[in-house]
Design a protein around this motif. Structure first.
Motif, PDB file in Angstrom:
ATOM      1  N   TRP A 136       9.226  53.837  70.084  1.00 27.71           N
ATOM      2  CA  TRP A 136      10.543  54.349  69.975  1.00 27.71           C
ATOM      3  C   TRP A 136      11.152  55.349  70.946  1.00 27.71           C
ATOM      4  O   TRP A 136      12.344  55.280  71.160  1.00 27.71           O
ATOM      5  N   THR A 137      10.311  56.010  71.428  1.00 31.66           N
ATOM      6  CA  THR A 137      10.991  56.427  72.758  1.00 31.66           C
ATOM      7  C   THR A 137      11.672  55.594  73.838  1.00 31.66           C
ATOM      8  O   THR A 137      12.466  55.888  74.265  1.00 31.66           O
ATOM      9  N   ASN A 187       8.735  57.315  58.515  1.00 32.26           N
ATOM     10  CA  ASN A 187       8.852  57.200  60.211  1.00 32.26           C
ATOM     11  C   ASN A 187       9.786  58.078  60.736  1.00 32.26           C
ATOM     12  O   ASN A 187       9.589  58.290  61.799  1.00 32.26           O
ATOM     13  N   GLU A 225       3.799  54.677  67.585  1.00 37.34           N
ATOM     14  CA  GLU A 225       5.059  54.528  67.212  1.00 37.34           C
ATOM     15  C   GLU A 225       6.155  55.739  68.042  1.00 37.34           C
ATOM     16  O   GLU A 225       7.141  55.209  68.510  1.00 37.34           O
ATOM     17  N   TYR A 226       5.561  56.470  68.459  1.00 36.52           N
ATOM     18  CA  TYR A 226       6.248  57.440  69.060  1.00 36.52           C
ATOM     19  C   TYR A 226       6.536  57.128  70.354  1.00 36.52           C
ATOM     20  O   TYR A 226       7.773  57.206  70.902  1.00 36.52           O
ATOM     21  N   ILE A 275       0.941  56.927  64.424  1.00 37.19           N
ATOM     22  CA  ILE A 275       2.020  57.815  64.689  1.00 37.19           C
ATOM     23  C   ILE A 275       2.277  58.053  66.389  1.00 37.19           C
ATOM     24  O   ILE A 275       3.265  57.891  66.874  1.00 37.19           O
ATOM     25  N   LEU A 280      13.519  62.504  68.679  1.00 35.41           N
ATOM     26  CA  LEU A 280      14.045  61.592  69.711  1.00 35.41           C
ATOM     27  C   LEU A 280      15.435  61.430  69.551  1.00 35.41           C
ATOM     28  O   LEU A 280      16.285  61.027  70.924  1.00 35.41           O
ATOM     29  N   VAL A 307       8.815  60.501  63.234  1.00 37.11           N
ATOM     30  CA  VAL A 307       8.722  60.260  64.578  1.00 37.11           C
ATOM     31  C   VAL A 307      10.016  60.322  65.264  1.00 37.11           C
ATOM     32  O   VAL A 307      10.087  60.694  66.523  1.00 37.11           O
ATOM     33  N   PRO A 327       5.750  65.827  66.548  1.00 35.27           N
ATOM     34  CA  PRO A 327       4.969  65.155  65.471  1.00 35.27           C
ATOM     35  C   PRO A 327       3.492  64.908  65.941  1.00 35.27           C
ATOM     36  O   PRO A 327       2.734  65.203  64.975  1.00 35.27           O
TER      37      PRO A 327
END
Length: 334
Positions: free
Chosen positions: A322-323, A106, A318-319, A315, A113, A109, A122
């Protein structure tokens, strides 16, 4: 005259068809030849972490069976540094021919950030090949905390805002981001205590320096739970997991709340589709082998293949997630 024109017209049509077929064949043959030829030399899988960790261990477990599937030598090359950024950037700049691949987790990703050094995207600089493994995060607490379920712990923390410490392997680590996400979804306020690496975090929750830890599963952690030194309240896997015996999925308390570390294989952007398909087919066959599934479980992870599209969608999701977490937690790139 009309008969002659018709005859000529038919000849022209036939000639046109021949040319069109030849042109189509000219386009298809190189792709077919390339797919048949690949791989024609050794393949290097870059692990952007030091030897000995889970990512490295899983790559090496795949190495020999992957060689048999591809009919070529597969080399594992460790390129650690800058929280996996160095090895990742190395593969991003490699030729897009399928002979240099990346095996990250992970962190692929998260790093862009939280790190200024991660000058890669990514979703733009890589093409997914396949998901390889999943490792659920588990929620464990010090045995002195009076809670036996996730909801009881949430209630306990709500009654003590800003008094519940949690450990992570460092600022902007997956553990910190996961814990911040858990706190926001639960409506509780936690205190972050960063440590240098994963091992000290387990020791911290054992001794009571912190009361909570969201961590990946491991035989050692499960051992502490079995001995009663720690209490495992839940697992981040969508369903009950063999890697976290007896743990109830967190999503039963917090709907749609899943936390898993993934490991996967990617190639540089622009790698031909047929090459990606060949690699994906080999990975899927390797991960379906019972002995590989067992070896992965012994390493604390589950074998889990996918299509390139499924891995790419994971991906992307998740990007985006998590952003939002990084922004809400006020974490600035360093």
């Amino acid at each position: 005259m009309s008969i002659l024109k018709k005859a000529l017209g038919s000849d022209i049509v036939r000639a046109g068809l021949v040319i069109a077929c030849a042109a189509a064949a000219a386009l298809v043959l190189p792709q077919a030849a390339r797919a048949q030829a690949f791989p024609s030399k050794p393949i290097t899988i870059v692990v952007p972490y030091p030897p000995g960790g889970t990512t490295d261990a899983l790559a090496r477990l795949m190495q020999e069976p992957l060689q048999k599937q591809l009919g070529q030598v597969v080399l594992i090359e460790n390129r650690p540094g800058a929280s996996a950024v160095l090895g990742t950037k190395l593969v991003a700049r490699a030729p897009a021919d399928g002979y240099t691949l990346l095996f990250p987790n992970n962190g692929l990703v998260i790093s862009p950030l939280v790190s200024k050094e991660a000058s890669y995207a990514p979703l733009k600089d890589f093409v997914p090949v396949s998901l390889v493994s999943l490792q659920p995060m588990v929620l464990v607490i010090n045995s002195a905390v009076p809670a036996t379920t996730t909801q009881q712990f949430i209630d306990y923390a709500k009654a003590r805002p800003g008094q519940i410490e949690y450990a992570s392997a460092g600022p902007a680590s997956f553990g910190q981001l996961s814990s911040e996400l858990f706190a926001r979804r639960s409506g509780i306020k936690l205190v972050h205590i960063p440590y240098k690496g994963q091992a000290p975090t387990t020791q911290a929750v054992l001794t009571g320096e912190v009361k909570m830890l969201l961590s990946t599963t491991s035989p050692q952690l499960n051992g502490f739970v079995k001995e009663g030194k720690l209490r495992m309240l839940g697992t981040g896997s969508p369903q009950a997991s063999v890697l976290a015996p007896g743990a109830v999925p967190l999503n039963q308390t917090l709907p749609n709340f899943n936390l898993e570390v993934w490991f996967g294989l990617l190639a540089p952007a622009g790698t031909p589709r047929d090459v990606v398909t060949r690699l994906n087919d080999a990975i899927v066959k390797v991960l379906a082998q019972p002995e590989i599934k067992t070896s992965f479980e012994q390493a604390g992870a589950l074998a889990a293949s996918s299509t390139p599209e499924q891995f790419g969608a994971r991906i992307a999701e998740e990007y985006a997630n998590w952003t939002t977490v990084v922004k809400e937690a006020g974490i600035k790139p360093e």
